[in-house]
Design an enzyme around this catalytic site. Structure first.
Site: not given
Lengths: 228, 228
Positions: A40, A112
């Site tokens: 992320d 992610e």
């Protein structure tokens, strides 16, 4: 053990990392959450640098909105669906039965995590290259800065640009049980008799819908005749 | 034009970038906001990778709290004060008079902007090295994972660990004008007669203070006799 994901041009030195990135916590104790944390932050950074480079004149607010459009869950889950990531996921039996491989939050999180795993396995440049190959087509086709703004902001700017006062939002009604509330909101112009109502699952959403409807009505008045 | 900042081991190829990073928008049209956007995302990423490496067993929630402690405005402004960044800032006359060079939000933002400028000027590795030299001493001395949790979370976990019900927070009073409100909150244990009150500038803050006081009282009961 597989060492790559279809649609992502990267081959893992350590396929265990890829396996971890594709494993939901419902499946076992070694799952993707730590890698998702990492991925992320790298995704966010790479997209930030990219919109910064591509839009040398854009103010910070526009850059933030461009980045948000790319890194939001909905966009990431679309990318993940596009490369069939759901079929690669390791889910616990409960999640499998309930279709977790299609759940957009799981798809976005796992994507992610795969990016985080690539960073660990191959380093920053390898990870950056993968992120750009996945995101560049979207970054290059972002809506205009104005269209990235939410409806309340656009309505406010439209009115300010014409020297008119800000609109007023009123919560008219709240209906339904706690888990399925519906909010009815009115948006009113203080210097006229324009008023529109709208419903939404939250007060904020209802206000956005109302602002959008009012803006369409107002700008429609000015573009009438331009439609075929 | 100066090409470096005391306390930051980096020499700019292009000193105009450094100047922009140190220029607040009150000073002119070329200011630090775009660079701050960039620096913020790189800082976030580098600190994420660092806490990830240093804490191989920490769950995602702990990693997030560690990162938050480092990248929050208060920590960044302390770093910026520590290297005397305020003396380097270019501020408009109004900001200068009102002491903007000491304002912690400006210091934190300018530090992020300097990091963004280093990324543009020298690339990712140079920027990463500077971030680590500034942040590693703090990262290595982070409070324990438990102490990074806020008081409400710690109180909740303390009670859950003893099979007791969750506490109840009640807003008792709101006082003062809009810009200087004070909230008085009570925190009550449902299975006992423990209750503590606390004030705060927001309901959330008052709840945190109340939770902290109650937790101190509860855990004090168990550590009595250990104090000298």
């Amino acid at each position: 053990m597989t060492d790559s994901v279809p649609g992502i041009d990267y081959r893992f030195e350590n396929p265990h990392l890829l396996r971890q990135a594709l494993t939901h916590k419902s499946h076992g104790p070694v799952h993707y959450e730590r890698l998702e944390f990492l991925g992320d932050s790298i995704l966010n950074m790479v997209v930030s640098t990219r919109v910064f480079e591509l839009h040398p004149q854009a103010p910070e607010g526009d850059l933030s909105r461009m980045r948000a459009r790319i890194v939001r869950g909905r966009t990431l889950s679309e990318i993940a669906s596009g490369i069939g990531l759901g079929r690669q996921l390791n889910l616990g039996p409960g999640e499998k039965r309930s279709g977790g491989f299609r759940r957009s939050s799981i798809l976005a999180d796992a994507l992610e995590a795969v990016l985080g795993a690539i960073y660990i396995d191959g380093g920053y440049e390898a990870c950056r290259a993968v992120i750009l190959s996945l995101c560049d087509p979207l970054i290059e086709n972002l809506p205009s800065a104005d269209n990235l703004k939410d409806a309340k902001t656009r309505l406010q700017e439209w009115l300010q640009g014409r020297g008119r006062p800000l609109p007023e939002y009123t919560l008219v009604r709240e209906e339904g049980a706690d888990h399925a509330k519906s909010f009815h909101v009115e948006c009113r112009l203080r210097d006229g008799d324009e008023v529109v109502g709208a419903n939404g699952a939250s007060r904020r959403k209802a206000e956005q819908v109302a602002a959008g409807k009012l803006l369409a009505r107002l700008s429609g008045q000015f573009t009438e005749g331009r439609h075929d």
